[in-house]
Design an enzyme around this catalytic site. Structure first.
Site, PDB file in Angstrom:
ATOM      1  N   ASN A 123       4.795  20.576 -25.287  1.00 54.11           N
ATOM      2  CA  ASN A 123       5.510  21.595 -24.620  1.00 54.11           C
ATOM      3  C   ASN A 123       4.764  21.926 -23.481  1.00 54.11           C
ATOM      4  O   ASN A 123       5.239  22.870 -22.678  1.00 54.11           O
ATOM      5  CB  ASN A 123       5.701  22.653 -25.680  1.00 54.11           C
ATOM      6  CG  ASN A 123       6.768  22.137 -26.597  1.00 54.11           C
ATOM      7  OD1 ASN A 123       7.426  21.289 -26.466  1.00 54.11           O
ATOM      8  ND2 ASN A 123       6.966  22.889 -27.649  1.00 54.11           N
ATOM      9  N   CYS A 134      21.173  22.471 -30.284  1.00 55.49           N
ATOM     10  CA  CYS A 134      20.454  21.451 -31.108  1.00 55.49           C
ATOM     11  C   CYS A 134      20.579  22.011 -32.460  1.00 55.49           C
ATOM     12  O   CYS A 134      21.043  23.020 -32.858  1.00 55.49           O
ATOM     13  CB  CYS A 134      19.143  21.253 -30.519  1.00 55.49           C
ATOM     14  SG  CYS A 134      18.021  22.549 -31.049  1.00 55.49           S
ATOM     15  N   ARG A 192      20.574  27.495 -28.330  1.00 60.36           N
ATOM     16  CA  ARG A 192      19.819  27.479 -27.255  1.00 60.36           C
ATOM     17  C   ARG A 192      20.568  27.627 -25.987  1.00 60.36           C
ATOM     18  O   ARG A 192      20.539  26.834 -25.039  1.00 60.36           O
ATOM     19  CB  ARG A 192      19.302  25.776 -27.290  1.00 60.36           C
ATOM     20  CG  ARG A 192      18.978  25.428 -28.561  1.00 60.36           C
ATOM     21  CD  ARG A 192      17.565  26.237 -29.175  1.00 60.36           C
ATOM     22  NE  ARG A 192      16.411  25.972 -28.430  1.00 60.36           N
ATOM     23  CZ  ARG A 192      15.571  24.984 -28.503  1.00 60.36           C
ATOM     24  NH1 ARG A 192      15.648  24.024 -29.276  1.00 60.36           N
ATOM     25  NH2 ARG A 192      14.372  24.805 -27.693  1.00 60.36           N
ATOM     26  N   VAL A 236      11.518  37.598 -24.447  1.00 61.64           N
ATOM     27  CA  VAL A 236      10.786  36.858 -24.114  1.00 61.64           C
ATOM     28  C   VAL A 236      11.386  35.394 -24.396  1.00 61.64           C
ATOM     29  O   VAL A 236      12.033  35.188 -25.291  1.00 61.64           O
ATOM     30  CB  VAL A 236       9.590  36.890 -24.993  1.00 61.64           C
ATOM     31  CG1 VAL A 236       8.588  35.733 -24.795  1.00 61.64           C
ATOM     32  CG2 VAL A 236       8.833  38.296 -24.357  1.00 61.64           C
ATOM     33  N   VAL A 275      10.246  31.344 -23.406  1.00 63.46           N
ATOM     34  CA  VAL A 275       9.176  30.380 -22.705  1.00 63.46           C
ATOM     35  C   VAL A 275       9.824  29.593 -21.644  1.00 63.46           C
ATOM     36  O   VAL A 275       9.421  29.614 -20.465  1.00 63.46           O
ATOM     37  CB  VAL A 275       8.555  29.305 -23.966  1.00 63.46           C
ATOM     38  CG1 VAL A 275       8.043  28.342 -23.458  1.00 63.46           C
ATOM     39  CG2 VAL A 275       7.979  30.131 -24.859  1.00 63.46           C
ATOM     40  N   ILE A 308      12.791  33.847 -34.154  1.00 58.24           N
ATOM     41  CA  ILE A 308      13.087  33.491 -32.898  1.00 58.24           C
ATOM     42  C   ILE A 308      14.312  32.672 -32.763  1.00 58.24           C
ATOM     43  O   ILE A 308      15.085  32.791 -31.815  1.00 58.24           O
ATOM     44  CB  ILE A 308      12.012  32.383 -32.389  1.00 58.24           C
ATOM     45  CG1 ILE A 308      10.632  33.146 -32.825  1.00 58.24           C
ATOM     46  CG2 ILE A 308      12.145  31.693 -31.097  1.00 58.24           C
ATOM     47  CD1 ILE A 308      10.308  34.033 -31.552  1.00 58.24           C
TER      48      ILE A 308
HETATM   49  C1  EPZ Z   1      10.092  26.488 -26.214  1.00 56.04           C
HETATM   50  O1  EPZ Z   1      11.744  26.400 -26.292  1.00 56.04           O
HETATM   51  C2  EPZ Z   1       9.545  25.157 -26.992  1.00 56.04           C
HETATM   52  N1  EPZ Z   1      10.254  24.044 -26.507  1.00 56.04           N
HETATM   53  C3  EPZ Z   1      10.300  25.243 -28.489  1.00 56.04           C
HETATM   54  O2  EPZ Z   1       9.486  24.240 -29.066  1.00 56.04           O
HETATM   55  C4  EPZ Z   1       9.660  26.539 -28.995  1.00 56.04           C
HETATM   56  O3  EPZ Z   1      10.228  26.587 -30.276  1.00 56.04           O
HETATM   57  C5  EPZ Z   1      10.150  27.859 -28.114  1.00 56.04           C
HETATM   58  O4  EPZ Z   1       9.840  27.677 -26.831  1.00 56.04           O
HETATM   59  C6  EPZ Z   1       9.563  28.935 -28.712  1.00 56.04           C
HETATM   60  O5  EPZ Z   1       8.212  28.922 -28.936  1.00 56.04           O
HETATM   61  C7  EPZ Z   1       9.596  23.635 -25.148  1.00 56.04           C
HETATM   62  O6  EPZ Z   1       8.649  24.350 -24.614  1.00 56.04           O
HETATM   63  C8  EPZ Z   1       9.881  22.306 -24.519  1.00 56.04           C
HETATM   64  P1  EPZ Z   1      12.670  30.164 -25.866  1.00 56.04           P
HETATM   65  P2  EPZ Z   1      12.524  27.406 -25.530  1.00 56.04           P
HETATM   66  O7  EPZ Z   1      13.382  30.142 -24.384  1.00 56.04           O
HETATM   67  O8  EPZ Z   1      11.786  27.537 -24.269  1.00 56.04           O
HETATM   68  C9  EPZ Z   1      16.616  32.524 -26.816  1.00 56.04           C
HETATM   69  C10 EPZ Z   1       9.601  22.241 -30.456  1.00 56.04           C
HETATM   70  O9  EPZ Z   1       9.677  22.010 -31.624  1.00 56.04           O
HETATM   71  N2  EPZ Z   1      16.962  32.270 -25.466  1.00 56.04           N
HETATM   72  O10 EPZ Z   1      11.321  30.894 -25.892  1.00 56.04           O
HETATM   73  O11 EPZ Z   1      13.925  26.829 -25.586  1.00 56.04           O
HETATM   74  C11 EPZ Z   1      16.347  31.197 -27.638  1.00 56.04           C
HETATM   75  O12 EPZ Z   1      17.835  30.822 -28.279  1.00 56.04           O
HETATM   76  C12 EPZ Z   1      10.591  23.371 -29.818  1.00 56.04           C
HETATM   77  O13 EPZ Z   1       8.631  21.727 -29.762  1.00 56.04           O
HETATM   78  C13 EPZ Z   1      17.979  32.825 -24.748  1.00 56.04           C
HETATM   79  O14 EPZ Z   1      18.933  33.779 -25.511  1.00 56.04           O
HETATM   80  O15 EPZ Z   1      12.449  28.585 -26.256  1.00 56.04           O
HETATM   81  C14 EPZ Z   1      15.633  31.680 -28.761  1.00 56.04           C
HETATM   82  O16 EPZ Z   1      16.302  32.276 -29.714  1.00 56.04           O
HETATM   83  C15 EPZ Z   1      11.567  23.759 -30.573  1.00 56.04           C
HETATM   84  N3  EPZ Z   1      18.535  32.847 -23.562  1.00 56.04           N
HETATM   85  C16 EPZ Z   1      14.626  32.598 -27.968  1.00 56.04           C
HETATM   86  O17 EPZ Z   1      15.291  32.854 -27.026  1.00 56.04           O
HETATM   87  C17 EPZ Z   1      17.730  31.693 -22.744  1.00 56.04           C
HETATM   88  O18 EPZ Z   1      18.101  31.654 -21.542  1.00 56.04           O
HETATM   89  C18 EPZ Z   1      13.490  32.001 -27.659  1.00 56.04           C
HETATM   90  O19 EPZ Z   1      13.766  30.822 -26.775  1.00 56.04           O
HETATM   91  C19 EPZ Z   1      16.493  31.015 -23.403  1.00 56.04           C
HETATM   92  C20 EPZ Z   1      16.144  31.288 -24.754  1.00 56.04           C
END
Ligand code: EPZ
Length: 419
Positions: A23, A118, A123, A164, A166, A330
């Site tokens: 990641n 997924c 997502r 928040v 990532v 999350i």
């Molecule tokens: C990153 O995903 C990681 N993936 C995930 O790891 C990890 O679980 C996640 O961060 C949280 O730590 C990578 O880094 C490649 P988020 P990301 O945006 O960026 C919502 C693994 O197993 N959201 O922080 O997609 C989202 O639906 C993977 O290695 C929105 O609503 O996570 C979630 O509920 C799985 N709108 C929450 O925010 C958006 O535009 C956090 O998602 C983006 C996200």
């Protein structure tokens, strides 16, 4: 379809070396679009990394793995750049959406497939698009694609994320790097992988500072033309996974190539459960504790307890005395491992976002099915402590994010074979 067969109840003894972080590598591969020539070390040789490299090749960059040394070389000769990230590559590897920021910032346009959902959730990418629009991009969604353009370039501004994320933080950093003027990002994610991306971008000529949840980016950097070298930080989720394996059935396990300061939360939680952990400067040693205490956890953005370790910790909770709780804050659907663990004898009830785990419970080997990356590794952990044999199907999920998993466990006396 390959399977893993694990014969349970064999103590783990020995050393496990942690690989580079998937990641962290994924956004840094996307950031390499901004560079000329990059050498990345400590790259984990896992499926998602190969898919991201394939995407960079499709865009027109040239990637070369020096496989036996976990090194990836990326060149961007600026010839025949195709600012397109097609569905076939983004659908299996959602982080493909991270090429949006660099393509838009550097080439003024991008057509990137919506990643789609997924197993763990829908997502969405609304926060990514919110930030890019604030930076002046024109965004349209058409036939499952994000059509983004910024004919007169991106312009720095202040952006406050409503919550928040990532990926949205990473895409905003990547776009702001090339924007004219200063950008201030508020309510950023602060995962160690974000810091690793920032240190990479600063080597490229950026002047990015992250303090608390605020990032300041002085954009429109002249990009350094010379070769950029960077070593990917260790995978804290892989480290946490093997820490939990050792707490479950370790006789004496040393986990090295890590920075214990980055996994303070995970270490403290295991200690609270009664696991004895010895810290050194780039490793920790631990072993199983038969008297584990129950604990209540809620998954949170860093530095809180990571959602990516929720499934793994749940297995440890099945062995703790009493009723443990874990709330998944999350993602909306990240309990798919629960029905599979129940089939092995775990006593788990779910109420809304919270799982209640009664322990200690004896687990028995069974034929189970992996559903997503972290759920699949929780089945491996359960197999290590279960009576008899556990057969795990659909282990392609595991191969997306765990480098040499069987080898690392076999080296520590586990009986695990892939067929
Ligand atoms: C990153 O995903 C990681 N993936 C995930 O790891 C990890 O679980 C996640 O961060 C949280 O730590 C990578 O880094 C490649 P988020 P990301 O945006 O960026 C919502 C693994 O197993 N959201 O922080 O997609 C989202 O639906 C993977 O290695 C929105 O609503 O996570 C979630 O509920 C799985 N709108 C929450 O925010 C958006 O535009 C956090 O998602 C983006 C996200």
């Amino acid at each position: 379809m390959q399977k893993l067969i694990i014969k349970g109840k064999r103590n783990l003894i020995g050393k496990i070396s942690i690989s580079g972080s998937k990641n962290s590598a994924l956004p840094i591969l996307a950031a390499s679009i901004l560079a000329n020539k990059v050498i990345l070390k400590n790259i984990p040789l896992v499926k998602d990394i190969f898919t991201m490299a394939e995407l960079l090749n499709f865009i027109g960059l040239n990637t070369k793995f020096l496989l036996n040394k976990n090194i990836l070389e990326i060149k961007n000769k600026e010839k025949k750049i195709n600012t397109l990230a097609p569905y076939k590559l983004v659908k299996t590897m959602r982080a493909g959406v991270l090429v949006l920021g660099p393509l838009l910032g550097k080439y003024g346009k991008a057509k990137v497939s919506l990643p789609g959902g997924c197993a763990i959730g829908t997502r969405p990418v609304n926060l990514h698009l919110f930030a890019l629009k604030k930076l002046g991009a024109n965004i349209k969604i058409k036939n499952g694609y994000i059509l983004a353009e910024a004919k007169s370039g991106l312009k720095g501004t202040t952006i406050k994320f409503p919550n928040v994320s990532v990926g949205a933080t990473e895409n905003a950093l990547l776009a702001a790097f090339m924007a004219k003027g200063k950008t201030v990002l508020k309510n950023c994610a602060t995962e160690p992988e974000i810091n690793d991306l920032i240190s990479f971008l600063n080597k490229l000529g950026g002047q990015i500072k992250l303090s608390g949840r605020t990032a300041i980016i002085n954009g429109k950097n002249e990009i350094k033309k010379q070769l950029i070298k960077h070593e990917i930080i260790f995978d804290r989720i892989e480290a946490g996974t093997y820490m939990i394996a050792s707490a479950l059935i370790g006789k004496k396990v040393t986990i090295d190539k890590i920075d214990p300061r980055i996994i303070k939360t995970e270490i403290n939680i295991l200690k609270k459960m009664g696991v004895k952990i010895k810290k050194n400067n780039n490793s920790i040693s631990l072993k199983k504790n038969v008297n584990l205490k129950k604990i209540n956890i809620t998954t949170k953005p860093y530095p809180g307890f990571p959602t990516d370790l929720q499934a793994q910790l749940m297995v440890l909770m099945t062995q703790a005395n009493g009723l443990s709780k874990i709330s998944e804050n999350i993602f909306e659907n990240r309990f798919m491992h629960v029905p599979e663990l129940r089939r092995m004898g775990a006593k788990i009830k779910i109420k809304n976002k919270t799982a209640f785990i009664k322990g200690p419970s004896k687990l028995a080997g069974a034929e189970v099915m992996a559903t997503d990356l972290r759920a699949s590794v929780s089945l491996v952990l359960a197999g290590l402590i279960a009576e008899n044999k556990t057969v795990i199907n659909r282990i392609y999920h595991l191969d997306r994010g765990y480098e040499f998993l069987e080898t690392k466990l076999k080296r520590c006396n586990a009986e695990i074979v892939r067929i």
